[in-house]
Every structure is written in structure tokens, then in C-alpha cells.
Design a protein around this motif. Structure first.
Motif, PDB file in Angstrom:
ATOM      1  N   ALA A  13     110.859 109.503 -39.369  1.00 58.49           N
ATOM      2  CA  ALA A  13     112.046 108.968 -38.705  1.00 58.49           C
ATOM      3  C   ALA A  13     112.630 107.831 -39.542  1.00 58.49           C
ATOM      4  CB  ALA A  13     111.677 108.453 -37.317  1.00 58.49           C
ATOM      5  N   SER A  14     113.818 107.379 -39.161  1.00 57.87           N
ATOM      6  CA  SER A  14     114.451 106.273 -39.890  1.00 57.87           C
ATOM      7  C   SER A  14     113.655 104.988 -39.685  1.00 57.87           C
ATOM      8  CB  SER A  14     115.893 106.085 -39.392  1.00 57.87           C
ATOM      9  OG  SER A  14     115.874 105.533 -38.092  1.00 57.87           O
ATOM     10  N   GLU A  15     113.847 104.036 -40.592  1.00 60.63           N
ATOM     11  CA  GLU A  15     113.122 102.767 -40.515  1.00 60.63           C
ATOM     12  C   GLU A  15     113.417 102.025 -39.215  1.00 60.63           C
ATOM     13  OE1 GLU A  15     110.646 101.711 -42.533  1.00 60.63           O
ATOM     14  OE2 GLU A  15     110.915 103.676 -43.449  1.00 60.63           O
ATOM     15  N   ASP A  16     114.672 102.090 -38.752  1.00 59.89           N
ATOM     16  CA  ASP A  16     115.043 101.423 -37.495  1.00 59.89           C
ATOM     17  C   ASP A  16     114.296 102.028 -36.310  1.00 59.89           C
ATOM     18  OD1 ASP A  16     116.757  99.673 -38.724  1.00 59.89           O
ATOM     19  OD2 ASP A  16     118.611 100.734 -38.159  1.00 59.89           O
ATOM     20  N   MET A  17     114.226 103.351 -36.292  1.00 56.04           N
ATOM     21  CA  MET A  17     113.515 104.020 -35.187  1.00 56.04           C
ATOM     22  C   MET A  17     112.030 103.665 -35.212  1.00 56.04           C
ATOM     23  SD  MET A  17     115.299 107.747 -35.158  1.00 56.04           S
ATOM     24  CE  MET A  17     115.029 108.311 -33.495  1.00 56.04           C
ATOM     25  N   LYS A  18     111.471 103.622 -36.422  1.00 59.10           N
ATOM     26  CA  LYS A  18     110.057 103.251 -36.553  1.00 59.10           C
ATOM     27  C   LYS A  18     109.830 101.821 -36.071  1.00 59.10           C
ATOM     28  CE  LYS A  18     108.790 106.142 -40.519  1.00 59.10           C
ATOM     29  NZ  LYS A  18     108.280 106.102 -41.893  1.00 59.10           N
ATOM     30  N   ALA A  19     110.724 100.919 -36.449  1.00 59.31           N
ATOM     31  CA  ALA A  19     110.604  99.515 -36.049  1.00 59.31           C
ATOM     32  C   ALA A  19     110.686  99.384 -34.528  1.00 59.31           C
ATOM     33  CB  ALA A  19     111.687  98.676 -36.722  1.00 59.31           C
ATOM     34  N   ASN A  20     111.619 100.116 -33.923  1.00 55.78           N
ATOM     35  CA  ASN A  20     111.747 100.084 -32.452  1.00 55.78           C
ATOM     36  C   ASN A  20     110.492 100.644 -31.783  1.00 55.78           C
ATOM     37  OD1 ASN A  20     114.270  98.904 -32.492  1.00 55.78           O
ATOM     38  ND2 ASN A  20     115.373 100.855 -32.400  1.00 55.78           N
ATOM     39  N   ALA A  21     109.940 101.714 -32.351  1.00 54.76           N
ATOM     40  CA  ALA A  21     108.722 102.310 -31.793  1.00 54.76           C
ATOM     41  C   ALA A  21     107.560 101.322 -31.898  1.00 54.76           C
ATOM     42  CB  ALA A  21     108.392 103.606 -32.517  1.00 54.76           C
ATOM     43  N   GLU A  22     107.478 100.614 -33.030  1.00 56.20           N
ATOM     44  CA  GLU A  22     106.411  99.621 -33.193  1.00 56.20           C
ATOM     45  C   GLU A  22     106.551  98.493 -32.175  1.00 56.20           C
ATOM     46  OE1 GLU A  22     106.473  98.452 -37.321  1.00 56.20           O
ATOM     47  OE2 GLU A  22     105.451 100.288 -37.954  1.00 56.20           O
ATOM     48  N   ILE A  23     107.785  98.081 -31.912  1.00 61.77           N
ATOM     49  CA  ILE A  23     108.041  97.043 -30.891  1.00 61.77           C
ATOM     50  C   ILE A  23     107.592  97.548 -29.522  1.00 61.77           C
ATOM     51  CG2 ILE A  23     109.872  95.817 -29.638  1.00 61.77           C
ATOM     52  CD1 ILE A  23     111.344  95.633 -32.403  1.00 61.77           C
ATOM     53  N   ASP A  24     107.906  98.806 -29.220  1.00 58.74           N
ATOM     54  CA  ASP A  24     107.500  99.395 -27.930  1.00 58.74           C
ATOM     55  C   ASP A  24     105.976  99.436 -27.796  1.00 58.74           C
ATOM     56  OD1 ASP A  24     110.150  99.733 -27.263  1.00 58.74           O
ATOM     57  OD2 ASP A  24     110.203 101.888 -27.714  1.00 58.74           O
ATOM     58  N   ILE A  25     105.303  99.796 -28.876  1.00 56.21           N
ATOM     59  CA  ILE A  25     103.836  99.856 -28.864  1.00 56.21           C
ATOM     60  C   ILE A  25     103.268  98.457 -28.635  1.00 56.21           C
ATOM     61  CG2 ILE A  25     101.782 100.255 -30.294  1.00 56.21           C
ATOM     62  CD1 ILE A  25     102.959 102.871 -29.292  1.00 56.21           C
TER      63      ILE A  25
END
Length: 184
Positions: free
Chosen positions: A147-159
Motif C-alpha cells: 500500500a502507499s506510505e500514507d496508508m501504511k502510516a495510518n494503519a500503524e497509527i490505528d495499531i
């Protein structure tokens, strides 16, 4: 957010919830002074050659706040049940009156309360480690995703938010259990 990242987040939340469920189960096994049938939840009886949970060979109930009674469905099981409770090493001294097994739950001493509190704290720490390991695994999976870096960053924040939520839940459960243990 892409489907794969959503799956990682959902499965991580489920794993973290499992850690909470396990912690609650472990806390039920730590007695806090008041008699409860769940105190004998780990006892297994030799029932005609196979290890069987106590609740499958007898009715376990409480007479009052300090007495547990075990009424076997077959009288010849009285001795086996008594032996199984002793082997379980729960600190109980079962008495057999020919009909039922009676267990007097002793009032906890201050020293024993502190021991049980430490045991509860250790179980809480195990749950926190499990939750943090789930976070680590999820972060690793997210990094591998395309996925894009932004999506990954958002997913990491959610985790991380999930991790914080479940760690707070562990602390809350421990605080309640500790108060229950220390209450005289």
C-alpha cells in the motif's frame, strides 16, 4: 484503506482481545478470599482412567462465603475427587463426610494477599507482553504490504491506538483484581 491493511488491523484487534479474555480467565483462578466454584476450575479427576474436569463428575457449589461443596454424581468418586483437589495444590484441605467433599476456604493472611497481588501483576504483565507482540507482528505485516506510505502510516497509527486501548484495559482489570485481593 486497502483490504489487506484492514484485515491486519482487524486480526490484530482480535488477537489483543484474546489476550484480555485469557487474562480474565487467569484472574478468575486467583482467589480473593471469597469461596467460588471457579477456584476448582483447574482440578481434573481420574475418572475410570482418563483425566476429566471436576465439573463433569460432580456438582461444585458454595454453601457460604468460606465453604465449597463438591457432590459427586457417583459416590465411589469421593476419594478420587478428594485426591485430585490435594494434587491440584490449591492450598485447600478437603474433608470427606461420606456424602460430599467439603472445602473450607481459609481467610487470606496479609502475606498471602501480597503474594496473590504479585501473581495477578505477573499475569497482567504477560497479557501486556502478548499485546505488544501482537502490535510488533502487525507492524511487520504492514511494512510488507504494498500500500502507499500514507496508508501504511495510518494503519500503524490505528495499531498503536489499539495497543494503547488494550494495555489500558489490562491495567484496569489488574487494578480491580488487586482491590478485590487486598480487601479484607
Amino acid at each position: 484503506m486497502n483490504e489487506e491493511l484492514s484485515f491486519i488491523i482487524d486480526s490484530t484487534e482480535e488477537l489483543m482481545q484474546n489476550a484480555i479474555t485469557h487474562l480474565e480467565k487467569e484472574f478468575r483462578n486467583i482467589r480473593a478470599g471469597k469461596a467460588s466454584p471457579s477456584m476448582l476450575g483447574s482440578v481434573t479427576v481420574d475418572y475410570y482412567g482418563s483425566q476429566t474436569p471436576l465439573t463433569q463428575v460432580a456438582n461444585v457449589s458454595t454453601m457460604d462465603a468460606h465453604t465449597i461443596t463438591v457432590q459427586p454424581w457417583e459416590k465411589q468418586m469421593l476419594h478420587e475427587i478428594e485426591k485430585a483437589i490435594m494434587i491440584a495444590n490449591l492450598g485447600f484441605n478437603p474433608m470427606n463426610n461420606g456424602e460430599i467433599v467439603i472445602i473450607n476456604v481459609p481467610v487470606l493472611t496479609e502475606e498471602r494477599r501480597k503474594e496473590l497481588s504479585k501473581q495477578a501483576k505477573a499475569e497482567a504483565e504477560i497479557a501486556k507482553v502478548s499485546i505488544r507482540n501482537d502490535r510488533k507482528d502487525a507492524m511487520h505485516e504492514i511494512k510488507k504490504d504494498d500500500a502507499s506510505e500514507d496508508m501504511k502510516a495510518n494503519a500503524e497509527i490505528d495499531i498503536q491506538k489499539l495497543t494503547d486501548k488494550f494495555i489500558a484495559k489490562v491495567d484496569e482489570l489488574y487494578k480491580i483484581k488487586d482491590q478485590e485481593i487486598m480487601k479484607v
